[in-house]
Design an enzyme around this catalytic site. Structure first.
Site: not given
Ligand code: FRU
Length: 498
Positions: A19-22, A38, A79, A143-144, A198, A304
Site C-alpha cells: 500500500w502507498m498513499n500521500d 505513506q 504525512s 495533522r500533515d 488535509e 480515497w
Molecule cells: C491524506 C491523509 C493524511 C494523513 C494520511 C494518512 O490522504 O489522510 O491526512 O496524514 O493520509 O495515511
C-alpha cells in the site's frame, strides 16, 4: 543511474509492492530527489502507516530504499515533510553536515500530534526524537505538517502549516529550532469545505517570472468534496507576511452545515482554483530545497473513494502510483486572476509530427503502442464542433474518449469498458478560457495490467486533468474531428516502450 523500470508504471513512481498513499518529505538534497511516502510495509491495505523511501537523480528513474520511519505500537507515522537544517538550528547535525529533519504526524486513536525524526546520513536512517511530540494541541485530527524556512530579511525562522482537518482550518506555527513551536495564525474555513482539509503546502512563486511580483500559493487537499468527486486539491493565491496568509480574493466562510459531505454545487466549486480537475490527483505537495522557479509537485494518483479497491496487477502487488513530477509557475490572466500553471518536470523525445490540417473525420495517430506515451496535439477550431482523441486497448475492451467541445467550452474525459472498476463511471471535465484553441499535452502510463493513468495538461498547463482509466497497453490513438475542420492541426506521439 539505475535502469528505467521495466515493469509498469514506466514513468511514474510506484513502490515494488504494498500500500502507498500521500507523498511525504519531498526534499532535494546533494543532487538527489528524496521521495518519502505513506506506506504499509506489510500489506496492500491502509494500515501500519510508515514512511517508505525512494530517491532519484532525474525524477524519472527511482530507486526504492528500506522504509525510513516505521510505525510502532504508540503511533502510526502519518504525512509530513522534511527540511535540511542548514544552520543546525536543531542541534541534531553539525554546521558542516546538516541533519535532515522530518516533521510528521504521530497518529494514535483519538490523538494526532506533530512529531520529529532526524537523519544524519543523508536521509536513509532516521531516529525519532526522544522529546516527541513537538506540537500537540490535544486534538484528534491535527495533522500533515509542511515545514519551510521563512526569510524575514534577518535570520529567518521555520514555519509549519498543518491542518485541523475536521474544522477545515490551516494552522501556522513558527519555530527557531524545529522542536519548540508557537502559534501564529489560522486560515479557514473558506472556499471548498465539503470534506476534511488535509496535506497543506505553502510557497512563494513569481508571477510570470517577475521577481518584483511574488505571491504565495496555499495548497489544500479536500476529501470528499473535490471538483471531480471524492478527493481533490484546491489552491488559493495570496500574501504571507510571516504571520498571516491573506487570499487575494477572499472566499467567504461558508455556513457550518456545509462543513460536511458535499453541499457545494459544481458551479460554486468551479469558482475556486483546483490544481487538477480529474479524480486522481490528491495530497500533492512540493519539494523543499529547490529554487523558486523550480518549485515541483508530486501527488498521489488516486482517490480515497476507491483507492482500496483498485484492481491489482498480476505481477505487481502495488495498488497506486504517484503523478508525474510537475513544475509549478504562476501567471495572471486577462481579468487579473492569478492562476497556477503546471508542466511535467520530465520529458520524452517528441515523436514524428503529424500534419492534421484540413482533416475531417478520423485519423489514426499511432497503433498498438505499448508502454508509456506522450501525445501532443495543437490546433485551432475552424468550423469543427468538437475534436476527440480516442484511446483504445488492443488487448481488452477498455476505451477513453477525450473531447474538446466548442459550445460547452470544456474538455471532458469519458471512460468505458466491460471491466470498468468501481468509481470509474464519472466523466470529469474542465472549462477552458479559450475553447477554440486546442493545446494538449497528454501522458499515459500503465499502473498495472488492468489500470492505466492519464494526465492531460491543457491551456498551457492552467488546466490539468488526471484520471485512472481502464485502457491497457498496447493502445491505439485516433483523432476524430466532428462537424467541420481544424486549422493548423499537428500531433505527435512519443513513446517510452517496454
Ligand atoms: C491524506 C491523509 C493524511 C494523513 C494520511 C494518512 O490522504 O489522510 O491526512 O496524514 O493520509 O495515511
Amino acid at each position: 543511474l539505475p535502469p528505467v523500470r521495466t515493469t509498469s508504471p514506466r514513468m511514474h513512481f510506484a513502490p515494488r509492492n504494498n500500500w502507498m498513499n500521500d507523498p511525504n518529505g519531498l526534499v532535494f538534497h546533494d543532487g538527489l530527489y528524496h521521495l518519502y511516502f505513506q506506506y504499509n510495509p506489510q500489506g496492500v491495505e491502509h494500515a501500519n502507516l510508515s514512511w517508505g523511501h525512494a530517491t532519484s537523480a532525474d525524477l524519472l528513474r527511482w530507486t526504492e530504499h528500506d522504509p525510513a520511519i516505521l510505525w510502532d505500537d504508540t503511533a502510526q507515522i502519518y504525512s509530513g515533510s522534511v527540511v535540511v537544517d542548514h544552520g543546525n538550528t536543531s542541534g541534531f547535525g553539525t554546521d558542516q553536515d546538516p541533519a535532515l529533519v522530518a516533521l510528521y504526524t504521530a497518529a494514535a486513536p483519538g490523538r494526532q500530534a506533530q512529531a520529529l525524526a532526524y537523519s544524519t546520513d543523508g536521509g536513509y536512517v532516521w531516529t525519532k526524537y526522544d522529546g516527541n511530540p513537538v506540537l500537540d494541541r490535544g486534538t484528534s485530527d491535527f495533522r500533515d505538517p509542511k515545514v519551510f524556512r521563512y526569510d524575514d530579511g534577518g535570520d529567518g525562522y521555520w514555519v509549519m502549516v498543518a491542518v485541523e482537518a475536521e474544522d477545515c482550518q490551516v494552522l501556522f506555527h513558527r519555530s527557531d529550532d524545529l522542536t519548540t513551536w508557537t502559534f501564529l495564525s489560522s486560515y479557514g474555513p473558506a472556499g471548498p469545505v465539503g470534506g476534511v482539509w488535509e496535506c497543506p503546502d505553502m510557497f512563494p512563486l513569481a508571477v510570470d517570472g517577475d521577481d518584483d511580483d511574488v505571491r504565495w500559493v496555499l495548497l489544500i487537499s479536500l476529501n470528499p468534496g473535490g471538483i471531480a468527486g471524492g478527493s481533490g486539491t484546491h489552491y488559493v493565491v495570496g500574501d504571507f507576511d510571516g504571520t498571516t496568509f491573506r487570499a487575494s480574493v477572499p472566499h467567504p466562510a461558508p455556513p457550518r452545515e456545509l462543513l460536511r459531505d458535499g453541499g457545494q454545487s459544481r458551479d460554486e466549486l468551479e469558482r475556486y482554483g483546483w490544481i487538477d480537475f480529474g479524480p486522481d490527483c490528491y495530497a500533492g505537495v512540493t519539494f523543499d530545497g529547490l529554487a523558486r522557479d523550480e518549485r515541483t509537485l508530486i501527488a498521489w494518483m488516486d482517490n480515497w473513494e476507491y483507492a482500496g479497491r483498485i484492481p491489482g496487477g498480476d505481477s505487481n502487488e502495488h495498488r497506486s502510483a504517484m503523478t508525474l513530477p510537475r513544475r509549478l509557475s504562476l501567471t495572471r490572466d486577462e481579468v487579473g486572476a492569478e492562476r497556477l500553471r503546471q508542466r511535467p518536470a520530465v520529458d520524452l523525445d517528441p515523436g514524428e509530427s503529424i500534419d492534421l490540417a484540413g482533416v475531417a473525420g478520423s485519423v489514426v495517430l499511432a497503433e498498438g503502442v505499448a508502454g508509456a506515451a506522450r501525445v501532443g496535439f495543437t490546433a485551432t477550431f475552424g468550423d469543427a464542433q468538437s475534436v476527440e482523441l480516442h484511446i483504445e486497448s488492443a488487448s481488452d475492451d477498455g476505451r477513453v474518449v477525450i473531447r474538446q467541445d466548442r459550445t460547452s467550452g470544456r474538455i471532458e474525459l469519458v471512460r468505458s469498458g466491460e471491466k470498468m472498476p468501481l468509481g470509474f463511471h464519472r466523466s470529469p471535465s474542465m472549462r477552458l478560457d479559450r475553447p477554440r484553441e486546442v493545446g494538449w499535452d497528454l501522458w499515459i502510463d500503465d499502473l498495472n495490467e488492468r489500470v492505466s493513468s492519464i494526465e492531460l495538461f491543457a491551456q498551457n498547463g492552467e488546466r490539468v486533468l488526471t484520471a485512472l482509466v481502464p485502457v491497457t497497453s498496447p493502445r491505439t490513438y485516433t483523432v476524430v474531428v466532428i462537424g467541420g475542420t481544424l486549422h493548423g492541426a499537428r500531433a505527435d506521439v512519443a513513446e517510452r516502450g517496454c
